[in-house]
Design a protein around this motif. Structure first.
Motif, short mmCIF file in Angstrom:
data_model
loop_
_atom_site.label_atom_id
_atom_site.label_comp_id
_atom_site.label_asym_id
_atom_site.label_seq_id
_atom_site.Cartn_x
_atom_site.Cartn_y
_atom_site.Cartn_z
N PHE A 24 -1.34 4.33 -1.07
CA PHE A 24 -2.52 4.41 -0.20
C PHE A 24 -2.13 4.59 1.25
CE2 PHE A 24 -4.05 1.39 -3.59
CZ PHE A 24 -4.62 2.41 -4.33
N PRO A 27 -9.58 3.68 -16.82
CA PRO A 27 -8.38 4.53 -16.74
C PRO A 27 -8.20 5.41 -17.99
CG PRO A 27 -7.85 2.26 -16.21
CD PRO A 27 -9.23 2.26 -16.74
N ALA A 46 0.79 11.37 -5.43
CA ALA A 46 -0.49 10.73 -5.07
C ALA A 46 -0.62 9.43 -5.86
CB ALA A 46 -1.64 11.67 -5.39
N PRO A 47 -1.50 8.50 -5.41
CA PRO A 47 -1.61 7.20 -6.09
C PRO A 47 -1.87 7.35 -7.60
CG PRO A 47 -3.01 7.24 -4.15
CD PRO A 47 -2.39 8.58 -4.25
N ASP A 48 -2.67 8.37 -7.99
CA ASP A 48 -3.00 8.50 -9.42
C ASP A 48 -1.84 9.04 -10.24
OD1 ASP A 48 -3.72 10.63 -7.69
OD2 ASP A 48 -4.64 11.69 -9.36
N ALA A 92 -12.01 -5.34 -6.48
CA ALA A 92 -12.49 -3.95 -6.53
C ALA A 92 -12.92 -3.55 -7.93
CB ALA A 92 -11.43 -2.99 -5.99
N LEU A 93 -13.67 -4.42 -8.60
CA LEU A 93 -14.24 -4.04 -9.90
C LEU A 93 -15.41 -3.10 -9.64
CD1 LEU A 93 -14.27 -7.46 -11.76
CD2 LEU A 93 -12.52 -5.69 -11.78
N THR A 146 -9.79 -8.14 -3.31
CA THR A 146 -11.21 -8.39 -3.60
C THR A 146 -11.55 -7.92 -5.02
OG1 THR A 146 -11.64 -6.30 -2.54
CG2 THR A 146 -11.97 -8.26 -1.22
N PHE A 180 -6.35 -5.69 -6.70
CA PHE A 180 -6.75 -5.79 -5.30
C PHE A 180 -7.20 -7.19 -4.94
CE2 PHE A 180 -6.98 -1.39 -6.37
CZ PHE A 180 -6.59 -0.72 -5.22
N ARG A 183 0.83 -1.21 0.00
CA ARG A 183 0.00 0.00 0.00
C ARG A 183 0.86 1.26 0.00
NH1 ARG A 183 -5.34 -0.29 0.95
NH2 ARG A 183 -5.39 1.70 2.00
N SER A 218 2.47 2.93 -11.04
CA SER A 218 2.16 1.59 -10.57
C SER A 218 0.65 1.41 -10.60
CB SER A 218 2.65 1.42 -9.13
OG SER A 218 2.00 2.36 -8.30
N ASN A 219 0.20 0.18 -10.83
CA ASN A 219 -1.21 -0.12 -10.71
C ASN A 219 -1.37 -1.38 -9.87
OD1 ASN A 219 -1.77 1.36 -13.80
ND2 ASN A 219 -2.94 1.88 -11.99
N THR A 220 -2.55 -1.50 -9.26
CA THR A 220 -2.75 -2.54 -8.27
C THR A 220 -3.87 -3.49 -8.67
OG1 THR A 220 -2.18 -0.86 -6.64
CG2 THR A 220 -3.07 -2.91 -5.79
N ALA A 223 -5.74 -3.09 -14.59
CA ALA A 223 -4.52 -2.56 -13.99
C ALA A 223 -3.41 -2.40 -15.03
CB ALA A 223 -4.06 -3.46 -12.85
#
Lengths: 309, 376
Positions: free
Chosen positions: B54, B101, B73-75, B87-88, B85, B83, B49, B79-81, B149
């Motif tokens: 995050f 994206p 910031a994450p955006d 997270a769709l 679960t 997840f 994270r 890198s892309n994640t 991702a």
């Protein structure tokens, strides 16, 4: 010979039986009065209140009067403004509650105001907003103003107090949907290049749509029919449809006109409810279709694996 | 290489009194399939994270190709994640999920269509693009998450236990697919998992973590065959581990032959090690169950460094491809030694061994090893 019922039929019978008291109650105290209002709206006005048994569309014709038109338009914009205010405040509130460790306490705090009579709560606002009220005396003490500001008896005060009165009705449905919202979706959106705001608008809002529409209905309908708030904190130009109805019943004694206005309120509320039901139904249909399709697919796959047709 | 080199330097992160990461340093090479392996709560997800943006470390550095990324910031990170679960986005179709994206970047429609179709094809979901996530199976959801991702063309793909929600069979297949995908796209993969077999089978290198610390970084072979600490030895695969004291240490071929006193085995054990050890030092003696041989008669061997113990089968556990025997040694401590045995006629191990049988367990000096117990 007594016929034996299957358990399922028995349950259905019992369900109908259990619904009876409720049905009687609603028929007596809801449907019949509503019928009376519908009936009265098509009758001729009695001279000293009441009605004369003669069919006429007079009441509906009287509604197309510029002074009433202004009231309808005012009612609309005040209701829309107050509803939007409620929802805009309720979204961050619901979000904060969903994320908080003290959910039960916060829920409790939102319900507490309901334990006090609404009139008393409106009077509390009068003492806060009046010329010698809490806000004005505080500002004078701080030396920010010399004279009390006119904070009350105008449309602004009506919107403010309406927002206060109906905010819990927006917070509760929004809280329940936001609580069910998967917050990792926001992380995912951020990860994929969305700014904080984009993530909320493009990912969170579409997924709490049901909460938003419920909150809208729960606040808009009662606000649209409000009459105590404009009466107590509004000025002479704050009359809403609710006030007209009260006036027509108690002062002008034009019961058919009061009934006709009630019909307008009922009609607009019904439109809202049907819209909500339609939305809910559509979502349900979609998910039903979804499960059915995936079920069929799974069966097909299963057959394929087993080498059957 | 399209990937970046990821440098994590002395990163610490505490939540109140709990140290999620304690001075962690990891160097991940360009295009490497790198795994963070450890039990839950070891800090592996926290580290992921932090790399994704995050979470923020209390101190330390995180760099992509030598460039500090912590202020981003994450955006804004490359890198892309994927997840845990997935997270769709439930309100969007597979197509729109993957296009998300690109839509944010206001890429023009034809370009989006071309790219989405390319990535849909990459993860073999061509027939499912109009479906909503709720209509997909777990494996399909996972593929959507991967395509989504990857479409941003990140230089690091972060995978947070992406297979943990799937059943065992599917997991194996997807693991192979993931490995192939890694070869195809050629970017750096950082894979978080608590499943040692997943990590061993696909990683180029693994960092084993526990209690916020990195215990060992190495290739799967190194991690398994030469664990650095008692924790690594026990977490990865199965082990027989007993405390011991070094009695003597002599050069032996190009290693050292060490005699250790293992009270729980009731005597002296020979074991080889690459490093010379000080006499008297307290260590843990470890031997993997599959390197122990179980026989009904004393093993005949010319190898004088064979360690042999007599015992009784306390509990045989049959699991198809092999059996596991818990052998209670015939000594004062009644210690248990775990042994794996394959049912192969070729090995000619004599008659089938059953419950309560008297058996001999034996292993050579080169198959055992000594580990430090840093957790004690």
């Amino acid at each position: 010979m007594r016929k034996l019922l299957k358990p399922r039929e028995r349950e259905q019978m019992l369900g109908t039986a259990y619904a009876f008291p409720m049905g009687i109650w609603f028929t007596l105290f809801f449907t019949i009065p509503l019928g009376i209002i519908v009936l009265y709206s098509f009758l001729k006005r009695g001279l000293y209140g009441g009605v004369e048994w003669e069919f006429t569309l007079d009441a509906y014709k009287q509604m197309f009067n510029p002074s009433f038109g202004r009231v309808v338009i005012r009612t609309l914009w005040i209701s829309v403004l107050a509803t939007l205010g409620c929802i805009l405040i309720a979204i961050p509130c619901g979000y904060a509650m969903a994320k908080s460790k003290y959910q039960t306490v916060l829920l409790f705090l939102i319900i507490i105001p309901f334990w006090t009579n609404s009139l008393i709560r409106i009077y509390a606002w009068i003492s806060i907003l009046s010329t010698e009220g809490f806000v004005n005396s505080l500002l004078i003490k701080l030396g920010l103003i010399d004279q009390g500001l006119k904070l009350i008896y105008n449309n602004g005060a009506v919107v403010l107090v309406l927002i206060y009165m109906y905010l819990p009705f927006a917070i509760l449905p929004l809280f329940t949907t936001i609580d069910k919202f998967d917050f990792s979706l926001l992380d995912a959106a951020r990860d994929l290049g969305a700014s904080k705001l984009e993530a909320i608008i493009k990912v969170m809002f579409p997924n709490i749509k049901s909460g938003l529409s419920t909150a809208f209905i729960f606040t808009f309908i009662p606000i649209f029919g409000a009459y105590t708030v404009p009466l107590l904190v509004g000025g002479k130009d704050s009359t809403m449809i609710g006030n007209i109805i009260v006036d027509q019943v108690s002062k002008t004694r034009n019961w058919p006109l009061a009934s006709a206005f009630s019909m307008v309120l009922t009609f607009i509320s019904l439109v809202g409810v049907f819209w909500m039901l339609y939305n809910g139904k559509r979502e349900q249909m979609q998910s039903k279709k979804t499960t059915q399709q995936s079920l069929e697919q799974n069966i097909k796959k299963h057959h394929l694996i087993r080498g059957e047709k | 290489m399209k990937g970046v080199e990821v440098t994590v330097e002395q990163v610490s992160r505490a939540y109140g009194d709990f140290k999620a990461l304690d001075n962690v340093s990891v160097q991940i090479k360009k295009g490497e399939f790198f795994s963070l392996l450890g039990p839950s709560g070891c800090g592996k997800t926290t580290l992921l994270r932090i790399i994704a943006g995050f979470d923020y470390p209390d101190n330390g550095k995180v760099e992509f190709d030598g460039k500090d990324i912590l202020p981003l910031a994450p955006d804004k990170r490359q890198s892309n994640t994927v997840f845990q679960t997935y997270a769709l986005f439930p309100h969007l179709t597979v197509y729109e999920n993957i296009a998300f994206p690109l839509r944010l970047k206001h890429v023009d429609k034809e370009e989006i269509d071309k790219k989405v179709k390319e990535y849909v094809h990459l993860v073999q979901l061509d027939d499912h693009i109009t479906k909503k996530p709720s209509m997909l199976s777990g494996g399909q959801k996972q593929r959507v998450a991967i395509a989504r991702a990857l479409i941003n063309e990140p230089r690091v793909l972060l995978l947070d236990e992406p297979l943990s929600a799937l059943d065992a069979k599917l997991r194996q297949n997807l693991l192979v697919e993931l490995d192939e995908l890694h070869d195809k796209v050629g970017i750096t993969f950082i894979y978080v998992t608590h499943d040692q077999s997943e990590a061993l089978s696909v990683s180029d290198r693994i960092a084993v973590m526990n209690k916020g610390k990195v215990l060992q970084i190495g290739t799967p072979y190194e991690i398994y065959e030469a664990p650095a600490t008692r924790f690594v030895a026990q977490f990865i695969g199965e082990s027989n581990t007993f405390p011991c004291t070094v009695l003597s240490c002599e050069p032996y071929e190009n290693e050292f032959m060490i005699k250790v006193d293992v009270p729980m085995l009731g005597g002296t054990v020979s074991v080889t090690d690459y490093d010379a050890l000080e006499v008297g030092s307290k260590l843990d003696f470890t031997v993997r169950p599959e390197k122990v041989r179980i026989t009904s008669t004393p093993p005949r061997s010319t190898n004088k460094e064979l360690n042999t113990y007599k015992g009784i089968v306390d509990e045989p556990v049959y699991s198809g491809f092999q059996s596991k025997f818990y052998v209670r040694l015939d000594n004062e401590q009644k210690s248990i030694v775990k042994v794996f045995k394959q049912h192969t006629a070729f090995l000619d191990d004599g008659p089938e061994i059953d419950w309560r049988d008297t058996v001999y367990v034996s292993w050579t000096a080169t198959d055992g090893y000594l580990v430090k117990d840093t957790d004690r």
